[in-house]
Design a protein around this motif. Sequence first.
Motif, PDB file in Angstrom:
ATOM      1  N   ALA A  27       0.833  -1.198   0.000  1.00  0.00           N
ATOM      2  CA  ALA A  27       0.000   0.000   0.000  1.00  0.00           C
ATOM      3  C   ALA A  27       0.873   1.257   0.000  1.00  0.00           C
ATOM      4  O   ALA A  27       0.633   2.209  -0.756  1.00  0.00           O
ATOM      5  CB  ALA A  27      -0.918  -0.011   1.218  1.00  0.00           C
ATOM      6  N   ALA A  41      -5.543   3.140  -4.474  1.00  0.00           N
ATOM      7  CA  ALA A  41      -6.624   2.261  -4.031  1.00  0.00           C
ATOM      8  C   ALA A  41      -7.253   1.536  -5.217  1.00  0.00           C
ATOM      9  O   ALA A  41      -7.564   0.336  -5.144  1.00  0.00           O
ATOM     10  CB  ALA A  41      -7.670   3.064  -3.268  1.00  0.00           C
ATOM     11  N   ILE A  51      -6.926   1.698   2.115  1.00  0.00           N
ATOM     12  CA  ILE A  51      -5.506   1.933   1.858  1.00  0.00           C
ATOM     13  C   ILE A  51      -4.953   2.971   2.837  1.00  0.00           C
ATOM     14  O   ILE A  51      -3.791   2.882   3.246  1.00  0.00           O
ATOM     15  CB  ILE A  51      -5.275   2.338   0.383  1.00  0.00           C
ATOM     16  CG1 ILE A  51      -3.813   2.087   0.002  1.00  0.00           C
ATOM     17  CG2 ILE A  51      -5.636   3.796   0.133  1.00  0.00           C
ATOM     18  CD1 ILE A  51      -3.531   2.220  -1.476  1.00  0.00           C
TER      19      ILE A  51
END
Length: 300
Positions: A27, A41, A51
């Motif tokens: 992420a 995301a 995220i």
Amino acid sequence: MRKLDVLIKFMQKLDGGSMFDPRLLRAFVMIVDCGSFTTAAERLHMTQSTISQQLGRLEDAVGRELIDRAARPVRVTATGERLLGHARRILALQTEALSLLADTSGTTSMRVAMPDDIATPEMVRVFAAFANRHRQVRIDVTTGLSLDLTRRYRGGEFDIVVVKEAAASSDHFATFPEPIAWFASADTGTLFSDPLPLVAFPPGGLYRDAMFERIERERRRWYVAFTSSSLQSVLSAVEAGLGLSLLPVGTTTGRKVRQSPDFGMEPPMVVSIYSWERGGLVGELTSEMSGILSARFLGA
């Protein structure tokens, strides 16, 4: 330690949970690469709030902010910049580990045993062709003396075994006659004075017992002049004139030995192949190995 073992240990550590959880690192890296929470995301197929939460968990673990959220586009902080290269390497290792674990090549062991002189180039080529067709199979070959290999096969150590014996057991896959004879050096002649020097395999060797039985029947005096578990070493000792030996006729081609007129031929032994399975991959390899043995001993 093998590379795969290192990667497996690495993945196990990650699974235990830490600041280097690959999900959190992924992420973080995606946010940096995209410069946007929204785009990151979308690429990771998650919501923007998810995220953000993952980045927040990573920042909590590190104890510092990694992304300057006020910037447009967002950018890494000084701490985030220091972590970024390591994060990319960790994710690359994870991808490599998953790829290795997904590859089934060599994950299934097929255990084969045979005397040293049966492991000919022709037999090895059969193994190579079989392994190329069945990439998941790893062929583990053990060579040794027939009596020991038979015992270990009966104990379940091998899937396939080729052995030399006086007579085949009823559960053999195939069996072939092997002519045997007495040999001496071609250079030093064939006549030896009493006691006769013998070149032999170690105790338990099939030819050794047959040699002693014949000598005893002839009421000749003898002694063991040389012992080796290697057929090539035994042949070399006979070539050098160390003594007489009982050997498979087929193994003496091209060697400086000749049959001894004192003893000559003996009743043939047999070369037998055994397999715990008649079908499947084990049965397939057994059949192909039998074909090589047939060509060698029967000329078929």
